[in-house]
Design a protein around this motif. Structure first.
Motif, PDB file in Angstrom:
ATOM      1  N   THR A  85     -48.843  64.951  33.700  1.00  0.00           N
ATOM      2  CA  THR A  85     -47.535  65.098  33.070  1.00  0.00           C
ATOM      3  C   THR A  85     -47.603  66.057  31.890  1.00  0.00           C
ATOM      4  N   VAL A  87     -45.586  66.818  29.341  1.00  0.00           N
ATOM      5  CA  VAL A  87     -45.224  66.357  28.002  1.00  0.00           C
ATOM      6  C   VAL A  87     -46.320  65.479  27.406  1.00  0.00           C
ATOM      7  N   GLU A 177     -42.424  56.899  24.179  1.00  0.00           N
ATOM      8  CA  GLU A 177     -41.526  57.693  25.030  1.00  0.00           C
ATOM      9  C   GLU A 177     -42.318  58.615  25.955  1.00  0.00           C
ATOM     10  N   VAL A 178     -43.357  59.246  25.430  1.00  0.00           N
ATOM     11  CA  VAL A 178     -44.175  60.150  26.246  1.00  0.00           C
ATOM     12  C   VAL A 178     -44.920  59.377  27.331  1.00  0.00           C
ATOM     13  N   HIS A 180     -43.936  56.664  28.746  1.00  0.00           N
ATOM     14  CA  HIS A 180     -42.929  56.341  29.768  1.00  0.00           C
ATOM     15  C   HIS A 180     -42.603  57.548  30.637  1.00  0.00           C
ATOM     16  N   LYS A 181     -42.515  58.723  30.021  1.00  0.00           N
ATOM     17  CA  LYS A 181     -42.237  59.933  30.795  1.00  0.00           C
ATOM     18  C   LYS A 181     -43.382  60.259  31.747  1.00  0.00           C
TER      19      LYS A 181
END
Length: 286
Positions: A85, A87, A177-178, A180-181
């Motif tokens: 990922t 991000v 948040e990262v 989760h992304k």
């Protein structure tokens, strides 16, 4: 059948390679293992690539990230992440940059204090992307300045000591948040490892983290008392979050901690892994 969802390899500050970790896990009959190196996913290719050799073990790709909470740091595990990922890698790259800048400052501090150590030998010992204070400690012990790595930390490298330097860290909400992304679950690692382990304080921090999207808490950990584990299980139930557990295995860098069993009494049931998968599936569906 038991599991271990918190381990480190030579990709960060452990002394076993990712494939060696899997060999150890197989020998101990573990049903699931997560590789959660500090601030890097560089070991996950080797880790996941060896899955075919160990069909009876569930492999969980992970990472351990330090985040800033007021004037101290806490650790967040990302479990079941997609290491590719963009991000996630961007954030980890920024964190590693801060880590390397701090390492340079630590080396300069130690040199000025008369210790025979330089950043080049620290980086050489680390080998991977994430040299850190354990590598400084290992060199200082090898050169006779301290008897153990723990002594090196207690007298020189931990917060408040002469060799300590702060580093820039992401905020908890940003890291969660990262994670989760990246398709993962965010778990608060070893929450009872701080100076204030009262239920009131842990509950206050946990409430804040849950508000930022935290998915679970590491309730099973080698250095927790049975009472602390019960407290964390109760808090997980109170806040409606999952529980996880692991040894925080580092190989010979933490000589009293064994994979899967910690100090000898750790036993994280396989049902913990199964429940985390259920939580993850619900997040995907929703």
């Amino acid at each position: 059948m038991f599991i271990d969802l918190h381990t480190h390899s030579t990709a960060s500050d452990g002394t076993s390679s990712p494939s060696q970790l899997l060999s150890l896990a197989s020998g101990k009959g573990l049903g699931a293992i997560a590789l959660t190196d500090h601030d890097t996913v560089s070991g996950l290719g080797e880790f996941l690539g060896a899955a075919g050799k160990y069909p009876d073990i569930k492999l969980v790709p992970g990472v351990e990230m330090s985040v800033k909470h007021y004037d101290f740091s806490i650790h967040i595990l990302g479990l079941f992440i997609d290491p590719g990922t963009a991000v996630l890698e961007k954030m980890l790259c920024e964190v590693r940059k801060g880590r390397n800048e701090r390492n340079d400052l630590i080396a300069l501090k130690l040199e000025k204090q008369g210790y025979d150590i330089c950043i080049e030998e620290v980086n050489e010992l680390a080998g991977g992307e994430c040299p850190g204070r354990p590598h400084f400690a290992s060199i200082l012990v090898k050169k006779g300045y301290f008897k153990t790595m723990q002594e090196a930390f207690d007298k020189c490298l931990k917060n408040g000591r002469s060799g300590y330097c702060k580093r820039e860290l992401p905020m908890p909400g940003d890291a969660i948040e990262v994670i989760h992304k990246a398709g993962g679950l965010a778990i608060w690692a070893h929450p009872m490892s701080y100076s204030d382990t009262s239920r009131k304080t842990i509950s206050k921090i946990l409430k804040f983290l849950v508000g930022k999207g935290l998915d679970g808490i590491e309730a099973y950990y080698p250095l927790f008392s049975p009472e602390q584990t019960v407290c964390l299980l109760d808090l997980a139930d109170k806040y409606g979050i999952a529980v996880s557990g692991g040894s925080d295995f580092h190989g010979v860098n933490m000589k009293n901690i064994e994979l899967g069993t910690g100090t000898g009494t750790l036993a994280v049931p396989f049902s913990v892994y199964e429940n985390l998968v259920k939580v993850l599936d619900k997040k995907i569906i929703s």
